[in-house]
Design an enzyme around this catalytic site. Structure first.
Site, PDB file in Angstrom:
ATOM      1  N   GLN A  10      40.393  36.013 -14.509  1.00  0.00           N
ATOM      2  CA  GLN A  10      40.920  36.649 -13.308  1.00  0.00           C
ATOM      3  C   GLN A  10      40.434  38.087 -13.213  1.00  0.00           C
ATOM      4  OE1 GLN A  10      45.196  34.600 -13.610  1.00  0.00           O
ATOM      5  NE2 GLN A  10      45.060  35.991 -11.878  1.00  0.00           N
ATOM      6  N   SER A  91      39.953  34.457 -21.119  1.00  0.00           N
ATOM      7  CA  SER A  91      41.259  34.050 -20.574  1.00  0.00           C
ATOM      8  C   SER A  91      41.111  32.742 -19.790  1.00  0.00           C
ATOM      9  CB  SER A  91      41.838  35.175 -19.720  1.00  0.00           C
ATOM     10  OG  SER A  91      43.132  34.869 -19.262  1.00  0.00           O
ATOM     11  N   LEU A  92      41.358  32.784 -18.487  1.00  0.00           N
ATOM     12  CA  LEU A  92      41.169  31.603 -17.635  1.00  0.00           C
ATOM     13  C   LEU A  92      39.807  30.967 -17.857  1.00  0.00           C
ATOM     14  CD1 LEU A  92      41.742  29.798 -15.082  1.00  0.00           C
ATOM     15  CD2 LEU A  92      40.736  31.673 -13.756  1.00  0.00           C
ATOM     16  N   ARG A 116      49.079  26.085 -14.611  1.00  0.00           N
ATOM     17  CA  ARG A 116      49.155  27.295 -15.426  1.00  0.00           C
ATOM     18  C   ARG A 116      49.453  28.522 -14.556  1.00  0.00           C
ATOM     19  NH1 ARG A 116      45.098  31.163 -17.107  1.00  0.00           N
ATOM     20  NH2 ARG A 116      45.268  31.827 -19.304  1.00  0.00           N
ATOM     21  N   HIS A 200      49.277  37.248 -21.125  1.00  0.00           N
ATOM     22  CA  HIS A 200      48.900  37.335 -22.547  1.00  0.00           C
ATOM     23  C   HIS A 200      49.849  38.244 -23.333  1.00  0.00           C
ATOM     24  CE1 HIS A 200      45.360  35.040 -21.607  1.00  0.00           C
ATOM     25  NE2 HIS A 200      45.014  35.925 -20.695  1.00  0.00           N
ATOM     26  N   GLN A 249      47.042  30.994 -26.083  1.00  0.00           N
ATOM     27  CA  GLN A 249      46.506  32.160 -25.390  1.00  0.00           C
ATOM     28  C   GLN A 249      47.353  32.611 -24.201  1.00  0.00           C
ATOM     29  OE1 GLN A 249      44.513  31.778 -21.822  1.00  0.00           O
ATOM     30  NE2 GLN A 249      42.700  30.927 -22.804  1.00  0.00           N
TER      31      GLN A 249
END
Length: 313
Positions: A10, A91-92, A116, A200, A249
């Site tokens: 993101q 991340s994503l 998510r 996170h 994560q």
């Protein structure tokens, strides 16, 4: 040239981000149609037309950006024979990395990240959690500042993006206190980010617990190449480990600096960023200037990348 495919998270999104690539390569729109059908959401409309407020909503951003990354990857695959030594995502982006490695299908991945995003948006009431970027301060100093600022709330490092470039997350008031504590320790910049939640961080634990069943309902395949994961910064191809670390994560920091260093130690000298922009390339150059970075988000960038990969084949 030993290279890895890497996928952004993101923050890489923008309205119109793949318009030029889609005009040149029809498969971009085909990939978006496949993903849109899986979740009954017009992802291409969001990517191409926005508005930005809708595109930037976590539950919309995640499926759009995943799809954009895989669309760019598929275009690249159509132009040159790929033989990466590894994959990784920020991340994503780790979900796109798993699609690239054959561990997840695009349909399963886009359904997972849609869920998510919804759970992450719901985990902390709006305005109660946030994130901030801390620049020019080492890891230990940021950790000390967060410990000092936390009190009975949560604030901690969330993204280790590059040396001297760390994102913190937690309760909004605690993040503000940590910003001041980081400035007092000599941070060059410490500023809040426009995000919808404290990603996170430990505050995402409710989202992680709810997401466990969604991950369990999907079949993960062994990865065709090593996946350097966010939480461990270590490579694995084991489907059980891949699944477990996706869950972890959500509420643990992204170890991107260590991941890039580990890939360099494994012999990777170049990285191909699949998706819009070059957010990861900027981070990678700060981590290891010896690593060459290539982009795929525009026809011109794609052509240069294909030339570089073809020359190294």
């Amino acid at each position: 040239m030993g290279y890895a495919l890497v996928f952004p998270g993101q923050g890489a999104q923008s309205v119109g981000m793949l318009d030029a690539l889609a005009e040149a390569f029809p498969s971009v729109r085909e990939t978006f149609a496949e993903a849109s059908d899986a979740i009954d959401l017009d992802l291409w409309g969001l990517a191409s037309e926005g508005p930005a407020e809708r595109l930037d909503a976590t539950e919309q951003t995640q499926p759009v950006l995943l799809t954009a990354s895989i669309a760019a990857l598929r275009v690249l695959q159509g132009e040159v024979d790929l033989a990466p030594l590894a994959v990784a995502g920020h991340s994503l982006g780790e979900y796109a990395a798993l699609v690239a490695a054959g561990s997840l299908s695009l349909v399963d991945a886009v359904r997972l990240v849609r869920r998510r995003g919804l759970l992450m948006a719901e985990a902390v009431p709006e305005g109660q959690g946030t994130m901030a970027a801390i620049l020019g301060l080492d890891d230990d100093a940021v950790a000390q500042a967060c410990a000092e600022a936390a009190g009975d709330e949560v604030v901690a490092a969330a993204n280790y993006n590059a040396p001297g470039q760390i994102v913190i997350a937690g309760h909004a008031a605690a993040v503000e206190r940590a910003i001041e504590a980081c400035k007092a320790r000599g941070a060059k910049r410490a500023l809040g980010l426009r995000v919808s939640g404290p990603f996170h961080s430990a505050l995402m634990a409710p989202a992680a617990e709810a997401f466990r069943a969604d991950l369990a309902a999907v079949t993960f395949q062994p990865a065709a190449v090593p996946v350097f994961q966010n939480v461990t910064a270590a490579p694995t191809q084991d489907p059980s480990a891949l699944e477990a670390q996706l869950l972890a994560q959500l509420s643990a920091p992204v170890q991107w600096t260590k991941s890039v260093q580990a890939m360099a130690d494994a012999g990777i000298t170049a990285m191909v960023e699949c998706g819009p922009g070059a957010v990861l390339a900027t981070m990678v150059r700060r981590i290891d200037k010896a690593i060459t970075c290539h982009a795929t988000g525009t026809p011109d960038a794609l052509a240069k990348t294909c030339e570089a990969l073809g020359a190294s084949a």
